[in-house]
Design a protein around this motif. Structure first.
Motif, PDB file in Angstrom:
ATOM      1  N   ALA A 273      -6.617   5.985   9.643  1.00  0.00           N
ATOM      2  CA  ALA A 273      -5.558   5.178  10.247  1.00  0.00           C
ATOM      3  C   ALA A 273      -6.074   3.908  10.889  1.00  0.00           C
ATOM      4  O   ALA A 273      -5.327   2.932  11.025  1.00  0.00           O
ATOM      5  CB  ALA A 273      -4.807   6.026  11.282  1.00  0.00           C
ATOM      6  N   ASP A 274      -7.333   3.891  11.300  1.00  0.00           N
ATOM      7  CA  ASP A 274      -7.881   2.729  11.997  1.00  0.00           C
ATOM      8  C   ASP A 274      -8.626   1.780  11.065  1.00  0.00           C
ATOM      9  O   ASP A 274      -9.422   0.967  11.526  1.00  0.00           O
ATOM     10  CB  ASP A 274      -8.819   3.194  13.116  1.00  0.00           C
ATOM     11  N   ALA A 275      -8.385   1.909   9.764  1.00  0.00           N
ATOM     12  CA  ALA A 275      -9.086   1.045   8.812  1.00  0.00           C
ATOM     13  C   ALA A 275      -8.739  -0.418   9.051  1.00  0.00           C
ATOM     14  O   ALA A 275      -7.610  -0.769   9.397  1.00  0.00           O
ATOM     15  CB  ALA A 275      -8.727   1.435   7.379  1.00  0.00           C
ATOM     16  N   GLU A 276      -9.724  -1.278   8.864  1.00  0.00           N
ATOM     17  CA  GLU A 276      -9.512  -2.714   9.034  1.00  0.00           C
ATOM     18  C   GLU A 276      -8.589  -3.229   7.935  1.00  0.00           C
ATOM     19  O   GLU A 276      -8.787  -2.938   6.753  1.00  0.00           O
ATOM     20  CB  GLU A 276     -10.849  -3.448   8.963  1.00  0.00           C
ATOM     21  N   PRO A 277      -7.554  -3.976   8.294  1.00  0.00           N
ATOM     22  CA  PRO A 277      -6.620  -4.488   7.278  1.00  0.00           C
ATOM     23  C   PRO A 277      -7.330  -5.403   6.279  1.00  0.00           C
ATOM     24  O   PRO A 277      -8.119  -6.259   6.664  1.00  0.00           O
ATOM     25  CB  PRO A 277      -5.590  -5.260   8.100  1.00  0.00           C
ATOM     26  N   VAL A 278      -7.076  -5.204   5.006  1.00  0.00           N
ATOM     27  CA  VAL A 278      -7.609  -6.064   3.956  1.00  0.00           C
ATOM     28  C   VAL A 278      -6.477  -6.377   2.982  1.00  0.00           C
ATOM     29  O   VAL A 278      -5.441  -5.716   2.979  1.00  0.00           O
ATOM     30  CB  VAL A 278      -8.777  -5.391   3.199  1.00  0.00           C
ATOM     31  N   GLU A 279      -6.694  -7.376   2.166  1.00  0.00           N
ATOM     32  CA  GLU A 279      -5.718  -7.718   1.140  1.00  0.00           C
ATOM     33  C   GLU A 279      -5.656  -6.584   0.121  1.00  0.00           C
ATOM     34  O   GLU A 279      -6.664  -6.226  -0.488  1.00  0.00           O
ATOM     35  CB  GLU A 279      -6.127  -9.013   0.440  1.00  0.00           C
ATOM     36  N   PRO A 280      -4.494  -5.950  -0.078  1.00  0.00           N
ATOM     37  CA  PRO A 280      -4.417  -4.809  -0.995  1.00  0.00           C
ATOM     38  C   PRO A 280      -4.687  -5.211  -2.436  1.00  0.00           C
ATOM     39  O   PRO A 280      -4.367  -6.321  -2.868  1.00  0.00           O
ATOM     40  CB  PRO A 280      -2.984  -4.298  -0.816  1.00  0.00           C
ATOM     41  N   THR A 281      -5.278  -4.302  -3.179  1.00  0.00           N
ATOM     42  CA  THR A 281      -5.582  -4.529  -4.590  1.00  0.00           C
ATOM     43  C   THR A 281      -4.294  -4.626  -5.400  1.00  0.00           C
ATOM     44  O   THR A 281      -3.418  -3.761  -5.304  1.00  0.00           O
ATOM     45  CB  THR A 281      -6.446  -3.383  -5.136  1.00  0.00           C
ATOM     46  N   SER A 282      -4.187  -5.645  -6.203  1.00  0.00           N
ATOM     47  CA  SER A 282      -3.010  -5.819  -7.050  1.00  0.00           C
ATOM     48  C   SER A 282      -3.125  -4.954  -8.304  1.00  0.00           C
ATOM     49  O   SER A 282      -4.229  -4.656  -8.784  1.00  0.00           O
ATOM     50  CB  SER A 282      -2.875  -7.290  -7.447  1.00  0.00           C
ATOM     51  N   LEU A 283      -1.975  -4.576  -8.842  1.00  0.00           N
ATOM     52  CA  LEU A 283      -1.971  -3.823 -10.096  1.00  0.00           C
ATOM     53  C   LEU A 283      -2.524  -4.651 -11.248  1.00  0.00           C
ATOM     54  O   LEU A 283      -2.947  -4.085 -12.266  1.00  0.00           O
ATOM     55  CB  LEU A 283      -0.559  -3.349 -10.424  1.00  0.00           C
ATOM     56  N   ASP A 284      -2.540  -5.969 -11.112  1.00  0.00           N
ATOM     57  CA  ASP A 284      -3.161  -6.808 -12.140  1.00  0.00           C
ATOM     58  C   ASP A 284      -4.623  -6.401 -12.333  1.00  0.00           C
ATOM     59  O   ASP A 284      -5.093  -6.226 -13.468  1.00  0.00           O
ATOM     60  CB  ASP A 284      -3.102  -8.283 -11.740  1.00  0.00           C
ATOM     61  N   ALA A 285      -5.363  -6.264 -11.223  1.00  0.00           N
ATOM     62  CA  ALA A 285      -6.775  -5.894 -11.297  1.00  0.00           C
ATOM     63  C   ALA A 285      -6.936  -4.486 -11.855  1.00  0.00           C
ATOM     64  O   ALA A 285      -7.882  -4.204 -12.597  1.00  0.00           O
ATOM     65  CB  ALA A 285      -7.416  -5.995  -9.908  1.00  0.00           C
ATOM     66  N   VAL A 286      -6.013  -3.602 -11.513  1.00  0.00           N
ATOM     67  CA  VAL A 286      -6.087  -2.220 -12.004  1.00  0.00           C
ATOM     68  C   VAL A 286      -5.904  -2.183 -13.516  1.00  0.00           C
ATOM     69  O   VAL A 286      -6.693  -1.566 -14.247  1.00  0.00           O
ATOM     70  CB  VAL A 286      -5.023  -1.347 -11.312  1.00  0.00           C
ATOM     71  N   PHE A 287      -4.858  -2.832 -14.016  1.00  0.00           N
ATOM     72  CA  PHE A 287      -4.590  -2.799 -15.457  1.00  0.00           C
ATOM     73  C   PHE A 287      -5.666  -3.541 -16.243  1.00  0.00           C
ATOM     74  O   PHE A 287      -5.948  -3.187 -17.402  1.00  0.00           O
ATOM     75  CB  PHE A 287      -3.209  -3.389 -15.738  1.00  0.00           C
ATOM     76  N   GLU A 288      -6.273  -4.566 -15.660  1.00  0.00           N
ATOM     77  CA  GLU A 288      -7.390  -5.233 -16.330  1.00  0.00           C
ATOM     78  C   GLU A 288      -8.567  -4.274 -16.497  1.00  0.00           C
ATOM     79  O   GLU A 288      -9.216  -4.243 -17.554  1.00  0.00           O
ATOM     80  CB  GLU A 288      -7.816  -6.461 -15.534  1.00  0.00           C
ATOM     81  N   ALA A 289      -8.859  -3.497 -15.464  1.00  0.00           N
ATOM     82  CA  ALA A 289      -9.956  -2.528 -15.544  1.00  0.00           C
ATOM     83  C   ALA A 289      -9.651  -1.448 -16.569  1.00  0.00           C
ATOM     84  O   ALA A 289     -10.527  -1.028 -17.330  1.00  0.00           O
ATOM     85  CB  ALA A 289     -10.199  -1.906 -14.165  1.00  0.00           C
ATOM     86  N   VAL A 290      -8.401  -0.996 -16.617  1.00  0.00           N
ATOM     87  CA  VAL A 290      -8.014   0.012 -17.611  1.00  0.00           C
ATOM     88  C   VAL A 290      -8.211  -0.535 -19.019  1.00  0.00           C
ATOM     89  O   VAL A 290      -8.695   0.163 -19.916  1.00  0.00           O
ATOM     90  CB  VAL A 290      -6.553   0.444 -17.394  1.00  0.00           C
ATOM     91  N   SER A 291      -7.856  -1.783 -19.230  1.00  0.00           N
ATOM     92  CA  SER A 291      -7.982  -2.391 -20.558  1.00  0.00           C
ATOM     93  C   SER A 291      -9.425  -2.425 -21.032  1.00  0.00           C
ATOM     94  O   SER A 291      -9.698  -2.308 -22.233  1.00  0.00           O
ATOM     95  CB  SER A 291      -7.409  -3.814 -20.542  1.00  0.00           C
ATOM     96  N   ARG A 292     -10.362  -2.579 -20.100  1.00  0.00           N
ATOM     97  CA  ARG A 292     -11.776  -2.601 -20.490  1.00  0.00           C
ATOM     98  C   ARG A 292     -12.261  -1.227 -20.947  1.00  0.00           C
ATOM     99  O   ARG A 292     -13.111  -1.135 -21.841  1.00  0.00           O
ATOM    100  CB  ARG A 292     -12.633  -3.095 -19.322  1.00  0.00           C
ATOM    101  N   LEU A 293     -11.758  -0.170 -20.344  1.00  0.00           N
ATOM    102  CA  LEU A 293     -12.231   1.175 -20.668  1.00  0.00           C
ATOM    103  C   LEU A 293     -11.383   1.847 -21.744  1.00  0.00           C
ATOM    104  O   LEU A 293     -11.866   2.757 -22.419  1.00  0.00           O
ATOM    105  CB  LEU A 293     -12.230   2.055 -19.408  1.00  0.00           C
ATOM    106  N   ALA A 294     -10.140   1.443 -21.888  1.00  0.00           N
ATOM    107  CA  ALA A 294      -9.238   2.090 -22.843  1.00  0.00           C
ATOM    108  C   ALA A 294      -8.653   1.034 -23.772  1.00  0.00           C
ATOM    109  O   ALA A 294      -7.500   0.634 -23.624  1.00  0.00           O
ATOM    110  CB  ALA A 294      -8.132   2.838 -22.102  1.00  0.00           C
ATOM    111  N   SER A 295      -9.467   0.593 -24.713  1.00  0.00           N
ATOM    112  CA  SER A 295      -9.010  -0.456 -25.627  1.00  0.00           C
ATOM    113  C   SER A 295      -7.921   0.047 -26.568  1.00  0.00           C
ATOM    114  O   SER A 295      -6.955  -0.654 -26.849  1.00  0.00           O
ATOM    115  CB  SER A 295     -10.191  -0.995 -26.435  1.00  0.00           C
ATOM    116  N   ARG A 296      -8.054   1.299 -27.054  1.00  0.00           N
ATOM    117  CA  ARG A 296      -7.043   1.869 -27.938  1.00  0.00           C
ATOM    118  C   ARG A 296      -7.258   3.375 -28.058  1.00  0.00           C
ATOM    119  O   ARG A 296      -8.328   3.898 -27.793  1.00  0.00           O
ATOM    120  CB  ARG A 296      -7.080   1.225 -29.328  1.00  0.00           C
ATOM    121  N   ASP A 297      -6.182   4.077 -28.452  1.00  0.00           N
ATOM    122  CA  ASP A 297      -6.191   5.512 -28.742  1.00  0.00           C
ATOM    123  C   ASP A 297      -6.662   6.348 -27.554  1.00  0.00           C
ATOM    124  O   ASP A 297      -7.361   7.346 -27.716  1.00  0.00           O
ATOM    125  CB  ASP A 297      -7.048   5.814 -29.970  1.00  0.00           C
TER     126      ASP A 297
END
Length: 334
Positions: free
Chosen positions: A184-208
């Motif tokens: 609960a006392d974590a220092e506030p930071v800019e939250p990770t956008s889903l853009d960065a998440v889906f970009e990372a997924v695309s690198r590991l899961a190109s197809r199938d």
């Protein structure tokens, strides 16, 4: 700045004496294997599974690898006739295929600060972690490769799909560490956008791949929809929105001071203006996910932090068995 990492420190503090509705460790996640082994993520789903075609989308089967070219036999499917070879040789030939040995699965688990919230049963972060562990064991049980991405506000931990149990344990270890780091006392930071998440997924899961995303889907970025659409064209994508009871149904008399670690605000649901603002955020997020389902043909598996993870996951996947609570022990708050 968001940082990518393929491994993290193995310094997770055990949750002995902790309430596992708030934090979970590797031992707790490993204890969910018995439940996970009762689940299936194969294309042939139970009739009542949300992944069944009657519920709007269907998991595709594994791909096919070309095995050989041989002469036609009366029992062969005429659709497999290779007409070019048949014309060249004067004899009918068919192409023989074999099903791919496995189909990798990538489990994306949100452990951002927005997930560290729960009003009734558990934190959303705990629900997501437990479901991820059960799905990882389900994939291992069907002899497929499993990997994952653990999403934090400071880094994304990537674990490439592997068929070994050791590979799955590396993913669960990273997940446990990220879960234990939430407080609960974590220092506030800019939250990770889903853009960065889906970009990372695309690198590991190109197809199938089978891609499962467990998240509250906070901070949808300007490119999230386009990136998700590209993923869906070549993979089976399952979105599992994790919500809390308060988001599903606001009480009429809630009056609570809330803080992000820096600023404080009075949350009073007796105010029509505040209720409308909160309900609008939840409603718009649901509408966005529903629109993605219709547009991309993906599967939606809604999860609630207000209910036991194993119970609801079995129900959603059409598995009607009494939950063995010994496989997911709960400690009373100290």
């Amino acid at each position: 700045m968001l940082r990518l990492a393929s491994r993290r420190r193995r310094d997770a503090v055990p949750t002995e004496g902790r309430d596992t509705r708030v934090h979970v460790d590797l031992a707790h996640l490993r204890g969910l294997e018995r439940v996970g082994r009762t689940l299936s993520l194969l294309p042939r789903q139970p009739a009542r599974s949300v992944l069944n075609g009657r519920h709007g989308s269907r998991l595709r089967g594994r791909g096919l690898d070309f095995l050989e070219l041989r002469g036609y036999l009366p029992s062969d499917d005429v659709r497999n006739i290779d007409w070019r070879v048949t014309a060249r040789t004067g004899e009918p030939h068919v192409r023989v295929f074999t099903e791919e040995r496995d189909r990798p699965a990538l489990i994306v688990v949100d452990q951002r600060q927005s997930m560290f919230f729960g009003s009734r049963h558990a934190m959303k972060s705990v629900t997501a972690a437990e479901v991820a562990a059960m799905l990882a064991f389900a994939v291992l049980g069907q002899h497929d490769r499993v990997g994952g991405i653990v999403v934090g506000d400071r880094e994304l931990v990537e674990c490439r799909p592997a068929s070994s149990r050791a590979g799955a344990m590396r993913f669960l270890q990273a997940l446990a560490e990220a879960n234990l780091a939430l407080h609960a006392d974590a220092e506030p930071v800019e939250p990770t956008s889903l853009d960065a998440v889906f970009e990372a997924v695309s690198r590991l899961a190109s197809r199938d791949h089978l891609v499962v995303v467990l998240s509250d889907f906070d901070v949808i970025g300007p490119r999230s929809e386009r990136l998700l659409g590209a993923l869906c064209r070549h993979n089976d994508v399952v979105l599992a929105p994790v919500t809390d009871v308060l988001a599903e149904q606001l009480p009429d008399d809630l009056r609570q001071t809330v803080s992000d670690g820096r600023w404080q605000a009075l949350l009073d649901t007796r105010s029509a203006r505040i209720r409308e603002a909160l309900e609008r955020v939840s409603r718009e997020r649901r509408e966005t996910l529903d629109a993605w389902q219709r547009r991309f043909g993906l599967s939606l598996v809604p999860l609630s932090a207000g209910e036991e993870s194993a119970v609801q996951l079995r129900r959603l996947l059409g598995v009607h068995r009494r939950t063995d609570h010994r496989s997911a022990p709960r400690r009373a708050p100290s």
